[in-house]
Design an enzyme around this catalytic site. Sequence first.
Site, short mmCIF file in Angstrom:
data_model
loop_
_atom_site.label_atom_id
_atom_site.label_comp_id
_atom_site.label_asym_id
_atom_site.label_seq_id
_atom_site.Cartn_x
_atom_site.Cartn_y
_atom_site.Cartn_z
N CYS A 122 89.77 91.44 32.95
CA CYS A 122 91.00 90.74 32.57
C CYS A 122 91.14 90.59 31.07
CB CYS A 122 91.02 89.41 33.29
SG CYS A 122 91.59 88.01 32.40
N CYS A 180 91.14 81.59 18.27
CA CYS A 180 90.62 80.37 17.66
C CYS A 180 89.51 79.77 18.53
CB CYS A 180 91.73 79.35 17.48
SG CYS A 180 93.11 79.91 16.45
#
Length: 390
Positions: free
Chosen positions: A47, A191
């Site tokens: 994925c 992040c």
Amino acid sequence: MRLLPFVSVVFIAAVSASNVVELDSSNFDSFIGKGKPALVEFYAPWCGHCKASNNQSCSPPVVLILNTQTLAPIYEQLADAFAHANDKVIIAKVDADGDGKPLGKKYGVSGFPTLKWFGADGGRDPEPYESGRELDNLVSFITEKTGIKANIKPPPPPETLELDYKDFDRVVLDETNNVIVTFTAPWCGHCKHLKPIYNDVAKIFKPEKNCIVANIDANDPKNKDIASRYEVKGFPTIKFFAAGANKQAVDYDGGRYESGFVDFLNEKCGTQRAVGGGLNDKAGRLEEFDALAQRFFAAAADVRKSIHEEATSLAKETKAGAQHYLKVMGKIANGSAEYLDKETKRLESILKKRSLSEAKLDEIKIKLNILRAFAPQTEEEKIGRAESEL
């Protein structure tokens, strides 16, 4: 599909010995619907249509999306939080593109990861989990469903200095500070991937009072003026502010891994920190005294006195650190033939145990580095020294 960046097959395999129960078509019915409710994650190892380099940035999303890698560590924490109650509730996962593919089809899984809640009696129509996917959201859901209290270990306090609009200028624009700042957003997958790496870097540089590792949530409306000032258009954006007057932001374009940050900050801040923590092998070494140490070690006893006098004279006009060279020379000159070997082993043992304060360990590392300046140089060190003198 609800996907975000890069999923490591190695990582998925590595967590198989965890408190998350791995299910597939062969054992699903042996666990689900047998008297214990279960939260099941349907995932796919591949994925990630956003398998971009870690050096790329996230742009603000139209819709909040989440991938398996983002969820995986949180899901592990969730399973750990309810490990004490594994006889009452199951936290499980299914590779819905592998051995569990028929299960994904059976339960209408069309995107990854998909979470579904199965009651104690199983059932054909499990309840889709559609709430937040942070740890506290998942814990609250299971607690509400079962009445079981989670056993959550408090996370260690972050080492990264968190800034906002109230203190950004005070810290970053202080002329005495070297500051590296990540401009991040809570929804940004890159992040989240960078955060633990960056936190480790902050820990490494914590002893350096004027080399600060900081972060600001640039997506927070209160901080958007700061993000606009520095033309932040994607996340994470990383900028370095060198000490001195008229501070300017410089883009950090180095590697987004620990050694990349450490090398960059050592160069910019004039520090000598090591990857993994502590000081590196160059800390405390003085080139002129290294040369004297080599001469002293190789010299006959009657010549060592003159070299010691030369070093003593040079120490009067040299920066701090020279005194330990003189101390080692004195120990060797006084007939302690085994001093270098014994003291080196003693200091190495202390550093290995790491039971002292960071400041004390740094002091010991510098002493060890200077001791090594007296040892015979390897061929590689001789070549490096010759090249530096050209």
